[in-house]
Scaffold this active site. Structure first.
Site, PDB file in Angstrom:
ATOM      1  NE  ARG A 106      -3.707   0.992   2.067  1.00 53.45           N
ATOM      2  CZ  ARG A 106      -4.902   1.297   2.589  1.00 53.45           C
ATOM      3  NH1 ARG A 106      -5.004   2.215   3.523  1.00 53.45           N
ATOM      4  NH2 ARG A 106      -5.979   0.680   2.179  1.00 53.45           N
ATOM      5  CG  HIS A 133      -8.414   0.568  -2.579  1.00 57.07           C
ATOM      6  ND1 HIS A 133      -7.616  -0.493  -2.163  1.00 57.07           N
ATOM      7  CD2 HIS A 133      -9.105   0.972  -1.463  1.00 57.07           C
ATOM      8  CE1 HIS A 133      -7.817  -0.693  -0.867  1.00 57.07           C
ATOM      9  NE2 HIS A 133      -8.710   0.171  -0.426  1.00 57.07           N
ATOM     10  CD  GLN A 136     -13.081  -0.928  -0.190  1.00 58.30           C
ATOM     11  OE1 GLN A 136     -12.197  -0.800   0.643  1.00 58.30           O
ATOM     12  NE2 GLN A 136     -14.333  -1.259   0.122  1.00 58.30           N
ATOM     13  CG  ASP A 228     -13.048   7.283  -1.035  1.00 57.61           C
ATOM     14  OD1 ASP A 228     -12.847   7.245   0.200  1.00 57.61           O
ATOM     15  OD2 ASP A 228     -12.117   7.157  -1.872  1.00 57.61           O
ATOM     16  CB  CYS A 269     -13.995   2.251   0.413  1.00 58.13           C
ATOM     17  SG  CYS A 269     -13.509   3.985   0.284  1.00 58.13           S
ATOM     18  NE  ARG A 297     -11.041  -4.054   1.232  1.00 55.67           N
ATOM     19  CZ  ARG A 297      -9.993  -3.280   1.516  1.00 55.67           C
ATOM     20  NH1 ARG A 297     -10.106  -2.278   2.344  1.00 55.67           N
ATOM     21  NH2 ARG A 297      -8.818  -3.496   0.948  1.00 55.67           N
TER      22      ARG A 297
HETATM   23  N1  NVA Z   1      -9.528   7.387  -1.664  1.00 55.14           N
HETATM   24  C1  NVA Z   1      -9.169   6.987  -0.319  1.00 55.14           C
HETATM   25  C2  NVA Z   1      -9.494   5.541  -0.108  1.00 55.14           C
HETATM   26  C3  NVA Z   1      -9.249   5.035   1.298  1.00 55.14           C
HETATM   27  C4  NVA Z   1      -9.545   3.571   1.426  1.00 55.14           C
HETATM   28  C5  NVA Z   1      -7.688   7.266  -0.092  1.00 55.14           C
HETATM   29  O1  NVA Z   1      -6.887   6.961  -0.977  1.00 55.14           O
HETATM   30  O2  NVA Z   1      -7.345   7.779   0.968  1.00 55.14           O
HETATM   31  N1   CP Z   2     -11.076   0.791   2.832  1.00 56.95           N
HETATM   32  C1   CP Z   2      -9.776   0.728   3.201  1.00 56.95           C
HETATM   33  O1   CP Z   2      -8.887   0.465   2.403  1.00 56.95           O
HETATM   34  O2   CP Z   2      -9.556   1.003   4.520  1.00 56.95           O
HETATM   35  P1   CP Z   2      -8.133   1.175   5.231  1.00 56.95           P
HETATM   36  O3   CP Z   2      -7.537   2.440   4.692  1.00 56.95           O
HETATM   37  O4   CP Z   2      -8.449   1.226   6.698  1.00 56.95           O
HETATM   38  O5   CP Z   2      -7.278  -0.011   4.866  1.00 56.95           O
END
Ligand code: NVA
Ligand code: CP
Length: 311
Positions: A106, A133, A136, A228, A269, A297
């Site tokens: 990540r 992502h 997800q 989101d 999400c 998830r």
């Molecule tokens: N768009 C958000 C998704 C978090 C799961 C981010 O990248 O922070």
């Molecule tokens: N939805 C999601 O990816 O959550 P986290 O950022 O907590 O992993």
């Protein structure tokens, strides 16, 4: 479906059959876990979990999914390892590939997760980048299947930052599996035209309709309304600007009424900023489905690891 040895970097690399196969596998693993049955598909496998950005769900899902199948997960934050600062991504990948059997990443750049896959020689799973992502989406589609009994032909509307990782990945996934997909966002936050064109190519095969609109009436007939955060991780400096342009796009009762359906569900999400992208009352009303989605998830990420690395 045989995904052995494959990486999971973006849904672009997967067919509809493979995506739906992973969702079915996840449903099966979920049903087993509810009966207290876990597996040993990852026995003897060591899995590196690299996190440049924070995470609650993705980290927990990879950790528990791996342990449930008898594997060993190892968490590494940006501060713990040399990746990209003291050592090139390529060299870190070569080292981790010698020691670990699979790698979750990540972080910021999609290029990093792609390099890890190219140089490690083991399956690499994208746990979120600035661009995509993909894990997800599997949880989102499993949740839609649980709610409606099917996925193909449903209408999903994403409201908010239409050019973020979630919007991109939902558009790719929907176009692949035949979900009608709309991005509802101000024009300045529309996705890249190149990606829209690619998804419309996928959609020709699946029968899905891809629409991009800045008109709130575009939620009409939605089976699921998705949002989101307005500011993704790494964009914190844009907060004030985003609130100003996205305020009219909050998912609230008024917007949900515009679907014209009583059966429309709300998805997120998570993490959520209640009062920004979603009103408190809509979040509360759909809390059960949103937390099913969060739980999913784990089952879907487990399915990805089992399918690509399990015995
Ligand atoms: N768009 C958000 C998704 C978090 C799961 C981010 O990248 O922070
Ligand atoms: N939805 C999601 O990816 O959550 P986290 O950022 O907590 O992993």
């Amino acid at each position: 479906m045989n995904l052995k040895g494959r990486s999971f970097l973006t849904l672009k690399d997967f067919t509809a059959e493979e995506i739906l196969g992973l969702i079915d596998l996840a449903a099966d693993l979920k049903a087993k876990k509810k009966q207290g049955i876990t597996g040993d598909s990852l026995k003897g496998k060591n899995i590196a979990l690299i996190f440049e950005k924070p995470s609650t769900r993705t980290r927990s899902a990879f950790t528990v999914g791996c342990l449930d199948e008898g594997g060993h997960p190892e968490y590494m934050s940006r501060e713990d390892i040399q990746l990209g600062h003291k050592e090139s991504v390529e060299d870190t990948a070569r080292v981790l590939g010698r020691i670990f059997d699979g790698i979750q990443f990540r972080g910021f750049k999609q290029e990093t997760v792609e390099k890890l896959a190219q140089y490690s020689g083991v399956p690499v799973w994208n746990g979120l980048t600035d661009e995509y992502h993909p894990t997800q989406i599997l949880a989102d589609f499993l949740t839609m299947k649980e709610q409606f009994g099917y996925i193909k032909g449903l209408k999903l509307v994403f409201v908010g930052d239409g050019r973020n990782n979630m919007a991109n990945s939902l558009m790719i996934g929907s176009a692949k599996v035949g979900v009608h997909f709309t991005i509802l966002a101000p024009k300045s936050l529309w996705p890249q035209q190149e990606l829209v064109d690619l998804c419309r190519e996928y959609a020709k095969e699946s029968g899905s309709v891809i629409e991009i609109s800045d008109d709130l009436e575009a939620v009409k007939d939605a089976d699921a309304v998705y949002t989101d955060v307005w500011c993704s991780m790494g964009e914190e400096d844009k907060a004030a600007e985003r609130v100003a342009i996205l305020r009219p796009y909050q998912v609230n009762q008024e917007l949900m009424d515009k679907t014209g359906k009583d059966s429309t569900i709300f998805l997120h999400c998570l993490p959520a900023v209640k009062g920004n992208e979603v009103s408190e009352d809509i979040f509360d009303k759909f809390a059960d489905v949103v937390f099913d989605e969060a739980e999913n998830r784990m089952h879907t990420i487990k399915a990805v690891m089992v399918a690509t690395l399990g015995k």
